[in-house]
Design an enzyme around this catalytic site. Sequence first.
Site, PDB file in Angstrom:
ATOM      1  N   GLY A 177     -31.705 -15.485  62.441  1.00 11.98           N
ATOM      2  CA  GLY A 177     -32.974 -15.631  63.224  1.00 11.98           C
ATOM      3  C   GLY A 177     -32.868 -16.612  64.234  1.00 11.98           C
ATOM      4  CB  CYS A 210     -34.091  -1.858  59.333  1.00  8.72           C
ATOM      5  SG  CYS A 210     -34.993  -0.930  60.672  1.00  8.72           S
ATOM      6  CG  HIS A 232     -34.180 -11.824  60.099  1.00  5.87           C
ATOM      7  ND1 HIS A 232     -33.728 -11.944  61.686  1.00  5.87           N
ATOM      8  CD2 HIS A 232     -35.599 -12.064  60.541  1.00  5.87           C
ATOM      9  CE1 HIS A 232     -34.521 -12.144  62.486  1.00  5.87           C
ATOM     10  NE2 HIS A 232     -35.824 -12.207  61.945  1.00  5.87           N
ATOM     11  CD  GLN A 275     -26.960  -3.181  58.559  1.00  6.39           C
ATOM     12  OE1 GLN A 275     -27.726  -2.430  59.352  1.00  6.39           O
ATOM     13  NE2 GLN A 275     -27.189  -4.459  58.254  1.00  6.39           N
ATOM     14  CB  ALA A 291     -29.266 -10.652  66.445  1.00 10.12           C
ATOM     15  NE  ARG A 292     -34.390 -11.218  68.738  1.00  7.59           N
ATOM     16  CZ  ARG A 292     -35.315 -11.697  68.445  1.00  7.59           C
ATOM     17  NH1 ARG A 292     -36.703 -11.314  69.400  1.00  7.59           N
ATOM     18  NH2 ARG A 292     -35.867 -12.278  67.655  1.00  7.59           N
TER      19      ARG A 292
END
Length: 364
Positions: free
Chosen positions: A225, A124, A193, A94, A248-249
């Site tokens: 998300g 971002c 997202h 990316q 992601a997280r």
Amino acid sequence: MNHPRPFSPELSQKIESFKSHAKPIKLGRIDFDNKLILAPMAGICNIPFRVLMEDLGAGGTVSELISCHGINYGNARTLDMLKIHPRERNVGIQLFGEDADSMAKAAEVAESYGPKFLDINMGCPVTKVVSKGGGSAMMKEVQKLAPLFEKMRSRMKVPLSIKIRTGWDANSLNAKEIINIAHNSGIEWVAIHGRTRTQQYTGLANWEFIEALNEDKKIPLIGNGDLHHPYGVSERLQKTGCDALMIARGALRNPFIFLESLDPTYASQKRSVFSGADYWEVIQRLHHYCSESFDEERTVLVQLRKLVVWFAAGFPHAAAMRGQIFATQTVDECMKIAEDYFLSLGGSQKFINYDEVFMSSGHG
């Protein structure tokens, strides 16, 4: 590079059982092992973490965001971020920046490192990226997008994708317009997202908005998300109109989330079959990948400490262990504390309060 020690027969059997539910997919020209892809996370999605997540069921991965200007200046640290491990099968790099010429030049360099695809960071929300016109700021000047996409593609052979947000703020939800531009400009797929830039990572991802985009799409869409737990991911997989999902997280507190999400029957039980001993094996493999990727012990230690602590989240006495881990000064100390802790857990179950805010300042 040396091969890591194989997982134990017990852990290998669990992994293969979950992987048996995976079905390969194709997004544009890009093949992935399944519909669950590791989202790009700054400071996290380096080689060790990406390879580990592929080992543990991620259908593909994306690097952390990398500056096109750092690449073009020949910055050694930036160029190191472009490297890809021989074990990586489905990895993309990316890039972020704001200038078409600079992005196109950097894309040519990035492609030479052998990624399966390149991705543009248009999501971002961090001020130091946005203030220069990169990241989610790119969604404010849509007239510049088609020329930028086309200039980059003219210098590349591998596919190009983009990652966006729903819009800059609640009054400018222009994701659909950007998706149409992407389709007309030959972009292979769009990851979205479900928050605006002004939301940062607060509130909830707007999945109704994401699903509405799927109704008349002309290009593959990947939803992202609040995919923090296996039963939520599995449910979303079954109901979404998205072609794939990005996690992601969720992978930071549960390295087995990709595997556990693949089996809807299992995921609905909301309890894990992975023990403390399994986590210890995963940490040993992470140590192997960190040690062969980074020359300095300090760098290895920093990577291990943060991930070991995140992996422990939800297990008994994790807070006390966290204090011990962050007090360590050597990799050997860190690994010894991790070994003693995870092997002492026995059959203890993980319990994570998903209502608690986790890493609200960044990361998908």
